[in-house]
Each structure stands twice: as structure tokens, then as C-alpha cells.
Motif scaffolding. Structure first.
Motif, PDB file in Angstrom:
ATOM      1  N   HIS A   1       1.150  -1.190   0.068  1.00 56.46           N
ATOM      2  CA  HIS A   1       0.131   0.136   0.054  1.00 56.46           C
ATOM      3  C   HIS A   1       0.839   1.221   0.108  1.00 56.46           C
ATOM      4  CE1 HIS A   1      -3.656   2.505   0.999  1.00 56.46           C
ATOM      5  NE2 HIS A   1      -2.730   3.226   1.751  1.00 56.46           N
ATOM      6  N   THR A   2       1.842   1.233   0.713  1.00 55.73           N
ATOM      7  CA  THR A   2       2.678   2.523   0.728  1.00 55.73           C
ATOM      8  C   THR A   2       4.089   2.650  -0.289  1.00 55.73           C
ATOM      9  OG1 THR A   2       4.045   1.300   2.636  1.00 55.73           O
ATOM     10  CG2 THR A   2       2.164   2.617   3.399  1.00 55.73           C
ATOM     11  N   TYR A   3       4.413   1.500  -0.608  1.00 54.81           N
ATOM     12  CA  TYR A   3       5.428   1.501  -1.596  1.00 54.81           C
ATOM     13  C   TYR A   3       5.270   2.398  -2.848  1.00 54.81           C
ATOM     14  CZ  TYR A   3       8.394   0.199  -5.341  1.00 54.81           C
ATOM     15  OH  TYR A   3       9.367   0.044  -6.669  1.00 54.81           O
TER      16      TYR A   3
ATOM     17  N   VAL B   1      18.397  -0.701  -1.518  1.00 56.69           N
ATOM     18  CA  VAL B   1      17.661  -0.931  -0.565  1.00 56.69           C
ATOM     19  C   VAL B   1      16.562   0.149  -0.823  1.00 56.69           C
ATOM     20  CG1 VAL B   1      19.054   0.526   0.925  1.00 56.69           C
ATOM     21  CG2 VAL B   1      17.178  -1.099   1.838  1.00 56.69           C
ATOM     22  N   ILE B   2      15.444  -0.054  -0.323  1.00 59.82           N
ATOM     23  CA  ILE B   2      14.490   0.957  -0.241  1.00 59.82           C
ATOM     24  C   ILE B   2      14.127   1.619   1.045  1.00 59.82           C
ATOM     25  CG2 ILE B   2      12.039   1.469  -0.738  1.00 59.82           C
ATOM     26  CD1 ILE B   2      12.058  -0.927  -2.851  1.00 59.82           C
ATOM     27  N   GLY B   3      14.072   0.904   2.165  1.00 60.50           N
ATOM     28  CA  GLY B   3      14.069   0.817   3.382  1.00 60.50           C
ATOM     29  C   GLY B   3      13.818  -0.172   4.236  1.00 60.50           C
ATOM     30  N   ALA B   4      14.201   0.003   5.649  1.00 61.44           N
ATOM     31  CA  ALA B   4      13.939  -1.100   6.778  1.00 61.44           C
ATOM     32  C   ALA B   4      13.751  -0.491   7.914  1.00 61.44           C
ATOM     33  CB  ALA B   4      15.164  -1.690   6.683  1.00 61.44           C
TER      34      ALA B   4
ATOM     35  N   ARG C   1      12.888  -5.194  -9.681  1.00 62.62           N
ATOM     36  CA  ARG C   1      11.879  -6.085  -8.847  1.00 62.62           C
ATOM     37  C   ARG C   1      11.848  -5.696  -7.355  1.00 62.62           C
ATOM     38  NH1 ARG C   1      12.260 -12.784  -8.454  1.00 62.62           N
ATOM     39  NH2 ARG C   1      13.817 -12.076  -7.303  1.00 62.62           N
ATOM     40  N   PRO C   2      10.862  -5.070  -6.803  1.00 58.03           N
ATOM     41  CA  PRO C   2      10.846  -4.504  -5.727  1.00 58.03           C
ATOM     42  C   PRO C   2      10.191  -5.536  -4.652  1.00 58.03           C
ATOM     43  CG  PRO C   2       8.892  -3.612  -6.728  1.00 58.03           C
ATOM     44  CD  PRO C   2       9.620  -4.337  -7.590  1.00 58.03           C
TER      45      PRO C   2
END
Length: 304
Positions: free
Chosen positions: A209-211, A250-253, A275-276
Motif C-alpha cells: 500500500h505504501t510502496y 535498498v528502499i528502506g528497513a 523487482r521490488p
């Protein structure tokens, strides 16, 4: 034949004839080929090694919704500070990112002192959110919770919420998350009782939803950040997932840890580029979260 090579061959033939020799077929010398062997391509069927201690695990594609591997994805589990992702989402949807947030006295009474926030300090919403997601500051979460509660009630005079946790619970309805609920905005246990619960499946849905508008995740991907209050005071914090600086694309963690939840982690990254993926780990044994993540990343060729 490339034009430059053609000209070279013509020149060789002309020179041979000019000096009276017999034309000879030129030797073609090929340059040494570079090693273009690509890294292993991550599979679409992935594996969770038996050595992974987490009680729930999910690896899925954020774009397609395909789940590549899972262990107990619908198991209800305490999520500790993963709660702060939901709080960040609520804050950034209810208030402009440049809004100023003041640190109230009750916020600095929360457990921990990450960020070393002071009573009365003011921060831009986007900066305080970054500090909270990077360091998992409970003080920052409490201050943001107060602001979220006020913003909701100001904007919904006919649907007042009793607390910031109530606001988060109402926002869950829009995302269709059936296994998630909150009693506070920090994720801290209430004594020996866990407070906030979700499942790996619900957390995957939240990530999907947030990506598409990933500001929440972008605020949670730097190994170390320095945040300025509005009066110029500096607050340096490091990421609670120390390996984040080693991950490619990396997108986030975000991490979470309490006695009841044990250790949890969400990683969003692209592997391969374009490919996320979300990697969700809940209930790792204490001091095993990093090892669990490394096993999942390397077993499935996701660390490239």
C-alpha cells in the motif's frame, strides 16, 4: 561490418598493392572478452532455511503481490516498533511534511533516549519522522502521536478519536488489514503484555500500500542521519538495522524489539533492479534477527 573496420581493411589492401606484394587476407584479432557473467538471478520460488529462528517470515513482490516464500504468514504476532511505520504513514498523510512538531514533556518520559530530544524543541515533521524511523525513538513517536491525534480530530469533527492509537486503527480500515491493531504508537509492551499486533501477511499488504509513494521507506534507509531542530540543534542517530548500509538497492528497513515480540524486521529492496521485494521477519530469537535476514538474503541470491 563496422565502418571503421571496413576502412582499415581497405587501407591494408591498398598498401599491399602499392608496394607490389600480393594481397593477403588480413588476420582478424578479436579483443579479449570482458567477463560479463551476471550475478545469480534471484528465483521466483524462494526458500526459508530451517536455521531461520523467526516464527513468521514472508518474502513477496511488492509490484505483483506474488509471495515467493512464507512461514506462518497469518500468525498474529506482536510487532513492537514496526508500529512506527504505521505512525509515520498516518502523520505524513494527515499533515504537510514541513509542519512543525513540538516535543511535549510527556514524550521525553517515554522509555529510551534515542535522539536526545528536549522538551519544547521543534522539528519539521519530515525530520522528526526520519529520526524516529532511523533510531526507533520512542520520544519522537510519542510527539508524533500527539500531533497525529490533534490533526485527526481537527479534520474530523464528527469522528473524534480518543487517542493516536485509535487514529491508526481507523486508518487500517482503508487498507483492509484484518490482523492488525494498536494500543499505543510506540510498540512498547505494557509490562509483560504485548500491545500492538499484526501478521506477516498484513505487513506485506501495508508495504504494498505504501510502496507506490515511498516517502515512509525513504525516511528509513540511511545508515546514519543528522537531524536539525528548527533552532539549529543537531541530533545524530544511527539505524537500528546495522546492515542496511551493505544492501544494494535498498528502499528502506525498520526493526522492532520488545520482550514479548522478540526481534522483528522489515526490509524493502530491489533484487534485481526493477523487482521490488519485501522481506518480513517476526519473532526472531534475541540476537538472531541479523543472522535470520542474512540467511534469507544469501540463500535466495537477494544480496546482489
Amino acid at each position: 561490418m563496422p565502418y571503421a573496420v571496413f576502412l582499415l581493411l581497405v587501407g591494408i589492401g591498398a598498401a599491399t598493392q602499392f608496394f607490389g606484394g600480393q594481397p593477403q587476407a588480413p588476420a582478424v584479432v578479436l579483443p579479449a572478452l570482458m567477463d560479463l557473467t551476471p550475478p545469480p538471478i534471484p528465483a521466483t520460488v524462494m526458500h526459508i532455511p530451517d536455521e531461520v529462528t523467526a516464527e513468521s517470515v514472508l518474502i513477496g513482490n511488492l509490484s505483483t503481490g506474488e509471495i515467493y516464500a512464507s512461514r506462518a504468514p497469518e500468525r498474529l504476532a506482536p510487532i513492537a516498533s514496526l508500529t512506527k511505520l504505521f505512525l509515520a504513514h498516518a502523520a505524513l498523510n494527515l499533515m504537510p511534511p514541513e509542519s512543525e512538531i513540538e516535543i511535549p514533556e510527556k514524550a521525553v518520559r517515554e522509555e529510551g533516549n534515542q535522539g536526545d530530544l528536549k522538551i519544547g524543541e521543534r522539528f519539521r515533521l519530515v525530520d522528526l519522522t526520519r529520526l524516529m524511523l532511523t533510531s526507533s525513538s520512542n520520544d519522537a513517536a510519542a510527539a508524533l502521536g500527539t500531533a497525529v491525534h490533534t490533526a485527526w480530530n481537527n479534520g474530523h469533527p464528527d469522528a473524534q478519536a480518543r487517542s493516536a492509537a485509535s487514529v491508526l486503527n481507523r486508518l487500517l480500515l482503508d487498507m483492509g488489514l484484518e490482523h492488525t491493531f494498536f494500543q499505543n504508537v510506540t510498540g512498547l509492551d505494557d509490562g509483560d503484555v504485548a500491545t500492538n499486533y499484526s501478521s506477516a501477511g498484513d505487513l506485506f499488504s501495508f508495504a504494498r500500500h505504501t510502496y507506490p509513494t515511498p516517502i515512509v521507506w525513504e525516511l528509513a534507509r540511511e545508515p546514519r542521519v543528522i537531524i536539525l531542530s528548527t533552532d539549529g540543534a543537531t541530533h545524530a542517530v544511527s539505524h537500528t538495522y546495522p546492515m542496511i548500509g551493505t544492501l544494494h538497492n535498498v528502499i528502506g528497513a525498520k526493526t522492532g524489539t520488545t520482550d514479548q515480540a522478540k526481534e522483528s524486521l522489515i526490509i524493502l529492496l530491489e533484487s534485481p533492479v526493477g523487482r521490488p521485494l519485501a522481506i518480513i521477519i517476526l519473532g526472531s530469537e534475541f540476537d538472531k534477527r541479523i543472522a535470520d535476514a542474512e540467511l534469507l538474503l544469501h540463500t535466495n541470491n537477494l544480496a546482489y
